[in-house]
Design a protein around this motif. Sequence first.
Motif, mmCIF file in Angstrom:
data_model
loop_
_atom_site.group_PDB
_atom_site.id
_atom_site.type_symbol
_atom_site.label_atom_id
_atom_site.label_comp_id
_atom_site.label_asym_id
_atom_site.label_seq_id
_atom_site.Cartn_x
_atom_site.Cartn_y
_atom_site.Cartn_z
ATOM 1 N N ILE A 5 -3.235 -0.364 -6.734
ATOM 2 C CA ILE A 5 -1.936 -0.804 -7.245
ATOM 3 C C ILE A 5 -1.035 -1.096 -6.061
ATOM 4 O O ILE A 5 -0.944 -0.286 -5.133
ATOM 5 C CB ILE A 5 -1.291 0.299 -8.109
ATOM 6 N N LYS A 6 -0.409 -2.259 -6.100
ATOM 7 C CA LYS A 6 0.547 -2.587 -5.035
ATOM 8 C C LYS A 6 1.713 -1.603 -5.091
ATOM 9 O O LYS A 6 2.304 -1.413 -6.157
ATOM 10 C CB LYS A 6 1.077 -4.011 -5.227
ATOM 11 N N THR A 210 -0.915 0.811 4.260
ATOM 12 C CA THR A 210 -1.685 -0.288 3.658
ATOM 13 C C THR A 210 -0.875 -1.061 2.626
ATOM 14 O O THR A 210 -1.135 -2.234 2.384
ATOM 15 C CB THR A 210 -2.933 0.258 2.954
ATOM 16 N N PHE A 212 -0.885 -0.329 -0.571
ATOM 17 C CA PHE A 212 -1.390 -0.127 -1.935
ATOM 18 C C PHE A 212 -1.811 1.319 -2.160
ATOM 19 O O PHE A 212 -2.115 2.053 -1.232
ATOM 20 C CB PHE A 212 -2.549 -1.082 -2.242
#
Lengths: 233, 252
Positions: A5-6, A210, A212
């Motif tokens: 998931i962003k 990252t 996410f």
Amino acid sequence: MKKIIKKHPLALRWFHWINFPILAIMIWSGLLIYWANDIYGVKIGGRELIKFFPDSFYKALNIPFRLAEGMAYHFVFMWLFFINGLLYVLYTLISGEWRLLVPNRNSFKESWQVVLHDLHLRKEAPAQLKYNAAQRVSYSAIIVMGFGSVLTGLSIYKPVQFGWLASLLGGYEMARSEHFILTIGYCLFFIVHILQVIRAGWRNFSSMVTGFDVVPAEENDVQAPANLPSSNL
Amino acid sequence: MKETIITERKLTEKTVIAFTVFILLFIAAIFVWKWIRNQPAESGTLSGIPSPLRKGLTIDEKLFRASFNPNVLVKTYPISAAAKKVRVNGDVGMGNDFDAGNWKLGVVKDNGDTAFFSMDDIKKLPKTDEVFDFKCIEGWSQKTWWGGTKFSDFLKYYHLDKEATNSFVGMITPDKKYYVGIDMPSALQTQTILAYEMNGKPLPMDQGYPLRLIIPVKYGIKHIKRIGTIYFSNTRPRDYWAERGYDYYSGH
């Protein structure tokens, strides 16, 4: 297969990680400056409980007799601190990210519940979106504090041209102590922030690099691909 | 929030790339920091700190000199607010071998001649008394009371208008051990005085007897005690504390 998931947009990660070393430089160089007139402390009933700062502290960090150096760093890196902070605020406003950040009606009440939950004094944490109530309150407060540091800083840096600002803040000496108190605030924020990052674990930290979040396996199973029969469990 | 399904391999790849970039940038930041710290200081009067920092301070100076408004006056206070015990800070240029009896203020004119002024020459101009919050670069401040002749009046009265068109004014103690350079707009600001009195009495020796500069739009380091010589220049005059890494402008 993994579900991600962003979580943190690239811009926010840049602002955050640029701010970290720059704020560190601002606090360190501020300490070099403060040493030259280190008059603050916490006194109760004439007895000094805390002195900002003990000689051993200065010695350990190699602070003494570096006023000129401190001022030079402070008045160069202040621009980066200010510009980075300004861009962060503009980004959150334009992207709509602010909706996830700014406290809502319940945040102040709920942030106590979050604190109690984090201290294991309460079973359930209140429902949340990206940030919990305590995060909303503290992440917004830190921006207000940053704004305060710019204003108090400006009024002690140019107390004549910005004399009106210094008066508004209670005068030159008052503005200096406000500037100092805000810095102590950052240090306290930093301690809690680090403890919370450690408590939240690697996955949370990783997402700040990252961008996410990896959804844990058990949640993955719930949405197993449709071609697999899920009824036979 | 946007969800994506990716393979385990792709996830590892994304994570490794992100952390590699993160760590590389972190290392780059350390190199930039070390580079700044290792840069030598400039030679001349803008010395004492790595040159990139000095460049930064000079940019700050440009910005604040451009926005300097001489009509913004330094806040003044009634005489009752002035400290009786005035803090003494710094004695460079205040050697014991000073011959007060023979003191005269030397002013180097643009044609190279030096004109000399006695205390009476300075005192015959209108006297200004001012109580203001004297700010030391160390971070403390004190409300103090000074009396003297406006520097702008002095220049006008003795026909030094042409000299006043220079970008800077320099001042040196009689023993030449302490010296300051000041941008002309700050020197001409109406609260800048050649002070010969403190708390209504002649300056004490340790406060720069017989004549010192009081320039409320600057930090204390520019308020040179015991002025011996004044000169004018379009390039930066030498400045004692700027040579030791402080901001040349040091203005408020």
